[in-house]
Design a protein around this motif. Structure first.
Motif, PDB file in Angstrom:
ATOM      1  N   THR A 235       0.822  -1.197   0.000  1.00  0.00           N
ATOM      2  CA  THR A 235       0.000   0.000   0.000  1.00  0.00           C
ATOM      3  C   THR A 235       0.869   1.264   0.000  1.00  0.00           C
ATOM      4  O   THR A 235       1.617   1.518   0.917  1.00  0.00           O
ATOM      5  N   PHE A 236       0.783   2.006  -1.062  1.00  0.00           N
ATOM      6  CA  PHE A 236       1.474   3.296  -1.199  1.00  0.00           C
ATOM      7  C   PHE A 236       2.949   3.210  -0.824  1.00  0.00           C
ATOM      8  O   PHE A 236       3.440   3.953   0.035  1.00  0.00           O
TER       9      PHE A 236
ATOM     10  N   PRO B  16       8.169   5.191  -3.937  1.00  0.00           N
ATOM     11  CA  PRO B  16       8.398   4.850  -5.366  1.00  0.00           C
ATOM     12  C   PRO B  16       9.850   4.513  -5.696  1.00  0.00           C
ATOM     13  O   PRO B  16      10.097   3.841  -6.688  1.00  0.00           O
TER      14      PRO B  16
ATOM     15  N   ARG C   6      12.214  -1.100  -4.712  1.00  0.00           N
ATOM     16  CA  ARG C   6      10.755  -0.997  -4.843  1.00  0.00           C
ATOM     17  C   ARG C   6      10.123  -2.294  -4.314  1.00  0.00           C
ATOM     18  O   ARG C   6      10.566  -3.385  -4.688  1.00  0.00           O
TER      19      ARG C   6
ATOM     20  N   LEU D 270      -1.341  -4.096  -5.320  1.00  0.00           N
ATOM     21  CA  LEU D 270      -0.571  -2.848  -5.208  1.00  0.00           C
ATOM     22  C   LEU D 270      -1.527  -1.670  -5.303  1.00  0.00           C
ATOM     23  O   LEU D 270      -2.318  -1.586  -6.251  1.00  0.00           O
ATOM     24  N   LYS D 271      -1.460  -0.775  -4.326  1.00  0.00           N
ATOM     25  CA  LYS D 271      -2.184   0.505  -4.420  1.00  0.00           C
ATOM     26  C   LYS D 271      -1.141   1.604  -4.376  1.00  0.00           C
ATOM     27  O   LYS D 271      -0.247   1.597  -3.519  1.00  0.00           O
ATOM     28  N   THR D 272      -1.245   2.554  -5.295  1.00  0.00           N
ATOM     29  CA  THR D 272      -0.265   3.638  -5.339  1.00  0.00           C
ATOM     30  C   THR D 272      -0.880   4.873  -5.993  1.00  0.00           C
ATOM     31  O   THR D 272      -1.800   4.774  -6.807  1.00  0.00           O
ATOM     32  N   ASP D 273      -0.330   6.030  -5.652  1.00  0.00           N
ATOM     33  CA  ASP D 273      -0.715   7.274  -6.321  1.00  0.00           C
ATOM     34  C   ASP D 273       0.301   7.603  -7.410  1.00  0.00           C
ATOM     35  O   ASP D 273       0.104   8.536  -8.177  1.00  0.00           O
ATOM     36  N   ASP D 274       1.381   6.817  -7.454  1.00  0.00           N
ATOM     37  CA  ASP D 274       2.513   7.138  -8.340  1.00  0.00           C
ATOM     38  C   ASP D 274       2.343   6.443  -9.702  1.00  0.00           C
ATOM     39  O   ASP D 274       2.443   5.210  -9.804  1.00  0.00           O
TER      40      ASP D 274
ATOM     41  N   TYR E 294       3.232   2.496 -10.886  1.00  0.00           N
ATOM     42  CA  TYR E 294       2.144   1.640 -11.399  1.00  0.00           C
ATOM     43  C   TYR E 294       2.514   1.083 -12.780  1.00  0.00           C
ATOM     44  O   TYR E 294       2.401  -0.129 -13.028  1.00  0.00           O
TER      45      TYR E 294
ATOM     46  N   GLU F 185      -3.223   7.350   1.508  1.00  0.00           N
ATOM     47  CA  GLU F 185      -4.268   7.353   0.488  1.00  0.00           C
ATOM     48  C   GLU F 185      -5.243   8.518   0.711  1.00  0.00           C
ATOM     49  O   GLU F 185      -5.601   9.237  -0.235  1.00  0.00           O
TER      50      GLU F 185
END
Ligand SMILES: C[S@@+](CC[C@H](N)C(=O)[O-])C[C@H]1O[C@@H](n2cnc3c(N)ncnc32)[C@H](O)[C@@H]1O
Length: 222
Positions: free
Chosen positions: A121-122, A125, A133, A156-160, A164, A204
């Protein structure tokens, strides 16, 4: 170091749901390795691992939703883990544990076949250090060994966006892993019902408040 941090480290020593291990390359092995189910949780339910869990929001959130599964969050930062340990202790959650160590040592904590599913999770990067990573091929190989028969699901959860794309196109697709879900905008209307949207982590919530899109990828290692 802040006083608040020291107080949390002190309180961490008393949590029965926290297992702390040295961040050293000298050999060590978690006493519960291979025995987490009966030795800690007291059942034979599957064990779900969150890598880089931070304050443990996801581990605790999933554990509330799935009392018939066991959850464990791993992170190196004790002051962050304190939050999850405290909440799980206050709520008497028997299906939650936390591990403080480096992600690189995950195989010293869990034995082959001991983990049924992994959430990342997040993660940081690590733009200039691909091997660091948490979804790099090196890490996925570690995770594969923890799954029964080498088969298990990684989320996988990411804002990047770059992370991703890297995980999807440079790691998962070339390896031929079965892709179970893949979205560059988890909260878009058509995917908002996804299980992955049910619990939000500390980071998140922050990224969502800033208007960033959350990416989600689920795949099966084999
Ligand atoms: C951006 S934070 C995300 C925390 C949490 N998952 C969330 O979404 O709120 C990344 C977390 O990964 C942890 N982390 C990064 N690299 C790690 C490593 N090699 N071993 C253990 N933890 C690590 C950091 O300590 C940090 O808590």
């Amino acid at each position: 170091m802040g006083k608040n941090k020291l107080a949390k480290f002190e309180e961490n020593l008393g949590f029965k749901n926290l297992f702390q291990f040295p961040a050293t390359i000298l050999p060590w092995e978690a006493p519960l390795r291979g025995h987490w189910q009966e030795g800690y949780y007291g059942n034979s339910n599957p064990v779900v691992l969150e890598m880089g869990c931070g304050k443990g929001d996801y581990t605790v959130g999933l554990a509330r939703r799935y009392p018939d599964k066991n959850f464990v969050g791993l992170d190196i930062k004790g002051a962050r883990l304190w939050r999850g340990c405290k909440t799980a202790t206050e709520e008497s959650m028997a299906n939650v544990a936390f591990v403080r160590t480096r992600a690189e040592f995950v195989e010293r904590v869990f034995a082959p076949g001991e983990i049924s599913e992994i959430w990342i999770t997040f993660p940081d990067p690590q733009p200039s250090k691909p091997n660091k990573r948490l979804c790099s091929p090196m890490f996925l190989e570690r995770y594969r060994k923890l799954f029964p028969g080498g088969r298990g699901i990684v989320h996988l959860k990411t804002d990047d966006g770059d992370l991703y794309e890297y995980c999807l196109h440079e790691v998962v697709e070339p390896a031929g892993y079965e892709i179970l879900a893949s979205t560059a905008d988890l909260y878009a209307e058509e995917t908002a019902q996804s299980e992955a949207a049910a619990v939000q982590t500390f980071y998140e919530k922050r990224w969502l408040a800033e208007g960033r899109k959350i990416k989600y990828l689920a795949f099966r290692l084999m």
